[in-house]
Write a protein that holds these residues in place. Structure first.
Motif, PDB file in Angstrom:
ATOM      1  N   PRO A   1     -28.192  18.242  35.618  1.00  0.00           N
ATOM      2  CA  PRO A   1     -28.109  18.231  33.858  1.00  0.00           C
ATOM      3  C   PRO A   1     -27.049  17.250  33.519  1.00  0.00           C
ATOM      4  N   LYS A   2     -26.016  17.072  34.267  1.00  0.00           N
ATOM      5  CA  LYS A   2     -24.794  16.015  33.930  1.00  0.00           C
ATOM      6  C   LYS A   2     -25.459  14.703  34.095  1.00  0.00           C
TER       7      LYS A   2
ATOM      8  N   VAL B   1     -32.538  19.893  25.965  1.00  0.00           N
ATOM      9  CA  VAL B   1     -32.641  21.041  26.913  1.00  0.00           C
ATOM     10  C   VAL B   1     -31.233  21.337  27.304  1.00  0.00           C
ATOM     11  N   PRO B   2     -30.992  22.756  27.263  1.00  0.00           N
ATOM     12  CA  PRO B   2     -29.624  23.060  27.820  1.00  0.00           C
ATOM     13  C   PRO B   2     -29.366  22.889  29.205  1.00  0.00           C
ATOM     14  N   ALA B   3     -28.368  22.702  29.561  1.00  0.00           N
ATOM     15  CA  ALA B   3     -27.985  22.779  31.132  1.00  0.00           C
ATOM     16  C   ALA B   3     -28.420  23.837  32.145  1.00  0.00           C
ATOM     17  N   PHE B   4     -28.325  24.938  31.543  1.00  0.00           N
ATOM     18  CA  PHE B   4     -28.761  26.056  32.333  1.00  0.00           C
ATOM     19  C   PHE B   4     -30.125  26.137  32.362  1.00  0.00           C
ATOM     20  N   MET B   5     -30.801  25.667  31.676  1.00  0.00           N
ATOM     21  CA  MET B   5     -32.444  25.535  31.849  1.00  0.00           C
ATOM     22  C   MET B   5     -32.934  24.337  32.922  1.00  0.00           C
ATOM     23  N   ILE B   6     -32.249  23.332  32.811  1.00  0.00           N
ATOM     24  CA  ILE B   6     -32.566  22.398  33.598  1.00  0.00           C
ATOM     25  C   ILE B   6     -32.134  22.982  35.237  1.00  0.00           C
TER      26      ILE B   6
END
Length: 128
Positions: free
Chosen positions: A90-91, A102-107
Motif C-alpha cells: 500500500p505504500k 482504497v485504504p491500505a488495510f484493504m490492499i
C-alpha cells in the motif's frame, strides 16, 4: 605553504540499524533475500534432478539433517520476506476507484488473501 585540505570524515557506525526497530526490520528483510535466492536455486536443482533422472541422488541430499535445517530456516525467512513485502504494497501503490483511494488495510488484506489462496491450491496439488 600548507598541504591539501583534509575533509572531515565522521567515524562509521557499523551497527546503525540496531538503533531503531524499523531499521533492524528493514535490514533483516533485506537479508532474507539470500534465503529467497536459496529457495529458487533449490527448486531449480529439484527440476533439474527430475528432468535429468537423478531424483534419487537429490532426495538423498535433501534428506540430510543440515539440508533439512537449512530449508526450515529458508522457509521461515521466505515467509517473513513475503509478509513484509505484502505489507509494504500500500505504500508503493496508490489504488483509486472513481476518485476514492482504497485504504491500505484493504490492499494488504487482498494481497494476503491471494497469497493464502495460491498457497492452498499449491498445497492441494502437491498433496493429492
Amino acid at each position: 605553504m600548507t598541504g591539501p585540505a583534509r575533509t572531515y570524515r565522521p567515524p562509521r557506525d557499523r551497527i546503525w540499524f540496531l538503533r531503531s526497530r524499523a531499521y533492524t526490520l528493514f535490514v533483516a528483510r533485506e537479508l532474507t533475500s539470500v534465503f529467497v535466492a536459496w529457495t529458487i536455486a533449490y527448486l531449480v536443482l529439484l527440476v533439474a534432478a527430475v528432468l535429468g533422472g537423478t531424483l534419487a541422488d537429490f532426495t538423498a541430499l535433501a534428506g540430510r539433517p543440515w539440508m533439512i535445517a537449512l530449508n526450515v530456516v529458508a522457509l521461515a525467512a521466505t515467509a517473513f520476506h513475503s509478509v513484509t513485502f505484502l505489507n509494504l504494497a500500500p505504500k508503493a501503490t496508490v489504488v483509486r476507484l472513481d476518485g476514492w483511494r482504497v485504504p491500505a488495510f484493504m490492499i494488504q488484506g487482498g494481497n494476503h488473501t491471494a497469497w493464502l489462496l495460491v498457497s492452498a491450491v499449491l498445497f492441494w496439488v502437491v498433496t493429492r
